[in-house]
Design a protein around this motif. Structure first.
Motif, PDB file in Angstrom:
ATOM      1  N   MET A  78      -0.528   0.842   8.850  1.00 31.87           N
ATOM      2  CA  MET A  78      -1.203   2.061   8.457  1.00 31.87           C
ATOM      3  C   MET A  78      -0.371   3.214   8.562  1.00 31.87           C
ATOM      4  O   MET A  78       0.235   4.007   8.149  1.00 31.87           O
ATOM      5  N   ILE A  81       3.028   3.091   6.701  1.00 28.53           N
ATOM      6  CA  ILE A  81       2.871   3.601   5.422  1.00 28.53           C
ATOM      7  C   ILE A  81       2.847   5.140   5.613  1.00 28.53           C
ATOM      8  O   ILE A  81       3.291   6.039   4.674  1.00 28.53           O
ATOM      9  N   HIS A  82       2.039   5.663   6.477  1.00 27.97           N
ATOM     10  CA  HIS A  82       1.821   7.096   6.613  1.00 27.97           C
ATOM     11  C   HIS A  82       3.080   7.857   6.761  1.00 27.97           C
ATOM     12  O   HIS A  82       3.426   8.679   6.040  1.00 27.97           O
ATOM     13  N   LEU A  96       0.859  -1.135  -0.062  1.00 30.65           N
ATOM     14  CA  LEU A  96       0.048  -0.001   0.013  1.00 30.65           C
ATOM     15  C   LEU A  96       1.000   1.159  -0.024  1.00 30.65           C
ATOM     16  O   LEU A  96       1.854   1.192   0.870  1.00 30.65           O
ATOM     17  N   LEU A  97       0.345   2.300  -0.605  1.00 31.48           N
ATOM     18  CA  LEU A  97       1.330   3.397  -1.027  1.00 31.48           C
ATOM     19  C   LEU A  97       0.518   4.558  -0.094  1.00 31.48           C
ATOM     20  O   LEU A  97      -0.701   4.669  -0.178  1.00 31.48           O
ATOM     21  N   ASN A  98       1.194   5.421   0.383  1.00 33.96           N
ATOM     22  CA  ASN A  98       0.865   6.771   1.176  1.00 33.96           C
ATOM     23  C   ASN A  98      -0.043   7.676   0.300  1.00 33.96           C
ATOM     24  O   ASN A  98       0.308   7.892  -0.948  1.00 33.96           O
ATOM     25  N   ASP A  99      -0.960   8.305   0.765  1.00 30.24           N
ATOM     26  CA  ASP A  99      -1.467   9.691  -0.106  1.00 30.24           C
ATOM     27  C   ASP A  99      -1.928  10.797   1.041  1.00 30.24           C
ATOM     28  O   ASP A  99      -2.112  10.269   2.084  1.00 30.24           O
ATOM     29  N   ASP A 100      -2.333  11.750   0.700  1.00 32.81           N
ATOM     30  CA  ASP A 100      -2.672  12.728   1.611  1.00 32.81           C
ATOM     31  C   ASP A 100      -4.245  12.648   1.988  1.00 32.81           C
ATOM     32  O   ASP A 100      -4.844  13.509   2.708  1.00 32.81           O
ATOM     33  N   LEU A 145      -6.409   5.895  -2.733  1.00 36.97           N
ATOM     34  CA  LEU A 145      -5.498   4.709  -2.308  1.00 36.97           C
ATOM     35  C   LEU A 145      -4.938   3.929  -3.332  1.00 36.97           C
ATOM     36  O   LEU A 145      -5.678   3.541  -4.262  1.00 36.97           O
ATOM     37  N   VAL A 163      -7.681   2.756   5.633  1.00 40.00           N
ATOM     38  CA  VAL A 163      -6.613   2.122   5.485  1.00 40.00           C
ATOM     39  C   VAL A 163      -6.739   0.683   6.520  1.00 40.00           C
ATOM     40  O   VAL A 163      -6.234  -0.258   6.033  1.00 40.00           O
ATOM     41  N   THR A 179      -6.584   9.478   1.536  1.00 39.88           N
ATOM     42  CA  THR A 179      -7.436   8.581   2.055  1.00 39.88           C
ATOM     43  C   THR A 179      -7.408   8.401   3.685  1.00 39.88           C
ATOM     44  O   THR A 179      -6.259   8.694   4.231  1.00 39.88           O
ATOM     45  N   PRO A 180      -8.671   8.243   4.325  1.00 39.39           N
ATOM     46  CA  PRO A 180      -8.586   8.389   5.866  1.00 39.39           C
ATOM     47  C   PRO A 180      -7.747   6.994   6.425  1.00 39.39           C
ATOM     48  O   PRO A 180      -8.005   6.289   5.898  1.00 39.39           O
ATOM     49  N   MET A 181      -6.929   7.417   7.443  1.00 38.77           N
ATOM     50  CA  MET A 181      -6.570   6.573   8.125  1.00 38.77           C
ATOM     51  C   MET A 181      -7.273   5.305   8.451  1.00 38.77           C
ATOM     52  O   MET A 181      -6.899   3.872   8.382  1.00 38.77           O
TER      53      MET A 181
HETATM   54  N1  TYC Z   1      -1.760   9.811   4.893  1.00 39.87           N
HETATM   55  C1  TYC Z   1      -3.227   9.467   5.086  1.00 39.87           C
HETATM   56  C2  TYC Z   1      -3.582  10.577   5.984  1.00 39.87           C
HETATM   57  O1  TYC Z   1      -2.883  11.256   6.804  1.00 39.87           O
HETATM   58  C3  TYC Z   1      -3.273   8.071   5.703  1.00 39.87           C
HETATM   59  C4  TYC Z   1      -2.947   7.080   4.834  1.00 39.87           C
HETATM   60  C5  TYC Z   1      -2.122   5.994   5.239  1.00 39.87           C
HETATM   61  C6  TYC Z   1      -3.270   6.899   3.452  1.00 39.87           C
HETATM   62  C7  TYC Z   1      -1.583   4.972   4.465  1.00 39.87           C
HETATM   63  C8  TYC Z   1      -2.874   6.011   2.623  1.00 39.87           C
HETATM   64  O2  TYC Z   1      -1.871   3.778   2.463  1.00 39.87           O
HETATM   65  C9  TYC Z   1      -2.179   5.003   3.290  1.00 39.87           C
HETATM   66  N2  TYC Z   1      -5.175  10.416   6.109  1.00 39.87           N
END
Ligand code: TYC
Length: 117
Positions: free
Chosen positions: A73, A76-77, A43-47, A110, A54, A49-51
């Motif tokens: 999670m 990844i974050h 899984l890749l992080n993004d800004d 995500l 995930v 997708t809610p924690m």
């Molecule tokens: N970074 C996201 C946030 O702050 C949380 C997140 C964690 C998103 C892991 C994707 O694979 C992920 N809401």
């Protein structure tokens, strides 16, 4: 008849498999089946997708309990990516598809990828 103590041992007969073509091939060694190659689902992080989403994905599709899912999670974050599990190619491919479908249904960006382990 020779002396049994000095006679050379008789080498074992070669294995001669028959493939039905009429040709005969001598095999030098027993065929071994390689273990299947394994693939990690990442899984890749993004800004956006809610924690919680995930964590739900890790519990639902990767059989993690809430503590383990939360740790993955957060990894990844903080680090940008994380391995969710290692599977055969078929299982890993299906998990990526299921996770991406769930994310799109929920309207989340995500990203989930597969890598040779
Ligand atoms: N970074 C996201 C946030 O702050 C949380 C997140 C964690 C998103 C892991 C994707 O694979 C992920 N809401």
């Amino acid at each position: 008849m020779g002396d049994m103590a000095t006679d050379k041992p008789i080498p074992p007969a070669p294995v001669l498999p028959d493939d039905g073509s009429g040709a005969v091939v001598a095999e030098r060694r027993t065929q071994r089946t390689e273990p299947p190659r394994m693939y990690q689902v990442v899984l890749l992080n993004d800004d956006y997708t809610p924690m919680e989403f995930v964590v739900m994905v890790l519990q639902e599709y990767f059989q993690r309990d809430i503590e383990s899912a939360t740790l993955i999670m957060l990894k990844i974050h903080h680090e940008g990516r994380g391995v969710c599990g290692v599977y055969s190619k078929d299982v890993a491919t299906t998990k990526v598809e299921l996770v991406l479908a769930a994310a799109r249904r929920g309207g989340h960006p995500l990203q989930c990828i597969l890598e040779a382990a």
